[in-house]
Design a protein around this motif. Structure first.
Motif, PDB file in Angstrom:
ATOM      1  N   LEU A 149      36.654  25.456  82.782  1.00  0.00           N
ATOM      2  CA  LEU A 149      36.251  24.650  83.934  1.00  0.00           C
ATOM      3  C   LEU A 149      35.991  25.526  85.157  1.00  0.00           C
ATOM      4  O   LEU A 149      35.001  25.336  85.881  1.00  0.00           O
ATOM      5  CB  LEU A 149      37.328  23.613  84.246  1.00  0.00           C
ATOM      6  CG  LEU A 149      37.551  22.529  83.192  1.00  0.00           C
ATOM      7  CD1 LEU A 149      38.831  21.757  83.483  1.00  0.00           C
ATOM      8  CD2 LEU A 149      36.360  21.581  83.121  1.00  0.00           C
ATOM      9  N   GLU A 171      34.246  18.186  89.753  1.00  0.00           N
ATOM     10  CA  GLU A 171      34.971  17.887  88.523  1.00  0.00           C
ATOM     11  C   GLU A 171      35.163  16.379  88.466  1.00  0.00           C
ATOM     12  O   GLU A 171      35.642  15.768  89.414  1.00  0.00           O
ATOM     13  CB  GLU A 171      36.319  18.605  88.488  1.00  0.00           C
ATOM     14  CG  GLU A 171      36.211  20.093  88.224  1.00  0.00           C
ATOM     15  CD  GLU A 171      37.559  20.749  87.950  1.00  0.00           C
ATOM     16  OE1 GLU A 171      38.587  20.032  88.029  1.00  0.00           O
ATOM     17  OE2 GLU A 171      37.583  21.955  87.662  1.00  0.00           O
ATOM     18  N   LYS A 188      38.169  16.522  81.795  1.00  0.00           N
ATOM     19  CA  LYS A 188      37.340  16.856  82.954  1.00  0.00           C
ATOM     20  C   LYS A 188      35.914  17.206  82.534  1.00  0.00           C
ATOM     21  O   LYS A 188      35.711  17.973  81.588  1.00  0.00           O
ATOM     22  CB  LYS A 188      37.946  18.022  83.730  1.00  0.00           C
ATOM     23  CG  LYS A 188      39.220  17.670  84.507  1.00  0.00           C
ATOM     24  CD  LYS A 188      39.734  18.869  85.271  1.00  0.00           C
ATOM     25  CE  LYS A 188      40.990  18.542  86.072  1.00  0.00           C
ATOM     26  NZ  LYS A 188      40.694  17.715  87.257  1.00  0.00           N
ATOM     27  N   VAL A 223      32.367  18.863  84.208  1.00  0.00           N
ATOM     28  CA  VAL A 223      31.846  19.616  85.347  1.00  0.00           C
ATOM     29  C   VAL A 223      30.450  19.078  85.629  1.00  0.00           C
ATOM     30  O   VAL A 223      29.583  19.081  84.746  1.00  0.00           O
ATOM     31  CB  VAL A 223      31.799  21.130  85.075  1.00  0.00           C
ATOM     32  CG1 VAL A 223      31.214  21.869  86.277  1.00  0.00           C
ATOM     33  CG2 VAL A 223      33.205  21.646  84.769  1.00  0.00           C
TER      34      VAL A 223
END
Length: 304
Positions: free
Chosen positions: A91, A108, A119, A121
């Motif tokens: 991430l 995020e 999560k 991106v």
């Protein structure tokens, strides 16, 4: 590509493997004779400017970063969604790369599934029309197996590298699109399309979604009338040795087939028809499903 864990989903996967064994029998896709390119001369020049920056070396660099534990920057052994330390590094790397390209709206997008944080991106690029309409270029960054090394070069380092390269090329070309564009790296695909499902729901429902997008990555013009299309890259890096020509399968529902001629035209104009195209109206097990099940057009590009 999503692989479920239940007995039913295992049977579905067996069916899919049988289906994939016959993938060469998918019908070829040809640009309809009646199709007229929707791009203006100005837009076509902009597209070709992007293509000049979309180079093999750029793609290869991102692919190596995503899959190699001895790459220049990322250096992880696994991208499995349960491997929290390595996922944190992934991430961090993705956000940094998008920001180095010059994108300002990098977020995020967080959701919860099976008691775990997932999560995405997200890069949000506002369009010139100032509408709520969006086009998403997406790929999942997670990989299998759950334990041990999980470099996932094909599934789905190949798709992740493609989205990174496309984002970099668009930024370098300094092109502004009419519609809002998203470049999204999805988490939790292998476990159940978790990241893309939350993202697509946020597009559809806005602030009423279970896990809405951060406001800086959401169009202020979004409404129930907004349109949301997606092109998903999953497993685009393997070539069947039994097929002589590089071949890509385009997968969607029949009601969303209007997306396919645009991709075929791009292949013709920018690639000299070097890729052979196949199609399927039986979508299965990747992030395009998160759009299609909500009635939003999407197409999966996948290797043969």
């Amino acid at each position: 590509a999503f692989r479920g864990r239940s007995r039913i989903s295992s049977l579905s996967e067996l069916s899919r493997l049988t289906h994939k064994r016959n993938v060469a029998s998918f019908p070829p896709y040809f640009l309809p004779a009646s199709y007229r390119d929707s791009l203006s001369a100005v837009a076509l020049r902009a597209e070709q400017r992007i293509m000049r920056f979309l180079e093999k070396n750029l793609y290869s660099r991102y692919l190596k970063e995503m899959v190699s534990p001895v790459s220049r920057d990322l250096r992880v052994n696994s991208r499995n969604w349960k491997n929290s330390p390595d996922i944190f590094q992934v991430l961090k790397f993705l956000s940094k790369e998008f920001k180095l390209m010059g994108y300002k709206n990098v977020c995020e997008h967080t959701s919860m599934h099976e008691g775990r944080v997932v999560k995405n991106v997200v890069v949000y690029v506002p369009g010139s029309k100032q509408s709520g309409d969006t086009v998403t270029m997406g790929a999942h960054y997670d990989s299998l197996p759950e334990y041990g090394r999980a470099p996932g070069a094909v599934d789905n380092g190949s798709g992740s590298a493609a989205v990174l390269a496309m984002a970099a090329a668009m930024a370098a070309a300094k092109v502004q699109t009419e519609k809002n564009v998203y470049f999204v790296m999805f988490g939790g695909e292998e476990a159940g399309l978790y990241g893309s499902d939350s993202f697509a729901e946020s597009l559809k429902r806005g602030s009423d979604a279970s896990f809405p997008l951060p406001s800086t990555c959401r169009s202020p013009k979004g409404s129930s009338q907004s349109t949301h299309d997606a092109i998903i890259m999953d497993m685009i890096g393997w070539r069947d040795p039994d097929i002589s020509k590089d071949t890509v399968t385009l997968e969607t529902k029949e009601w969303a087939k209007h997306l396919l001629p645009h991709l075929a035209m791009s292949n013709k104009v920018n690639n000299g028809d070097r890729l052979a195209l196949q199609y399927s109206y039986d979508p299965y097990g990747s992030d395009h499903d998160s759009w299609l099940k909500r009635g939003m057009p999407a197409v999966l590009t996948i290797d043969n």
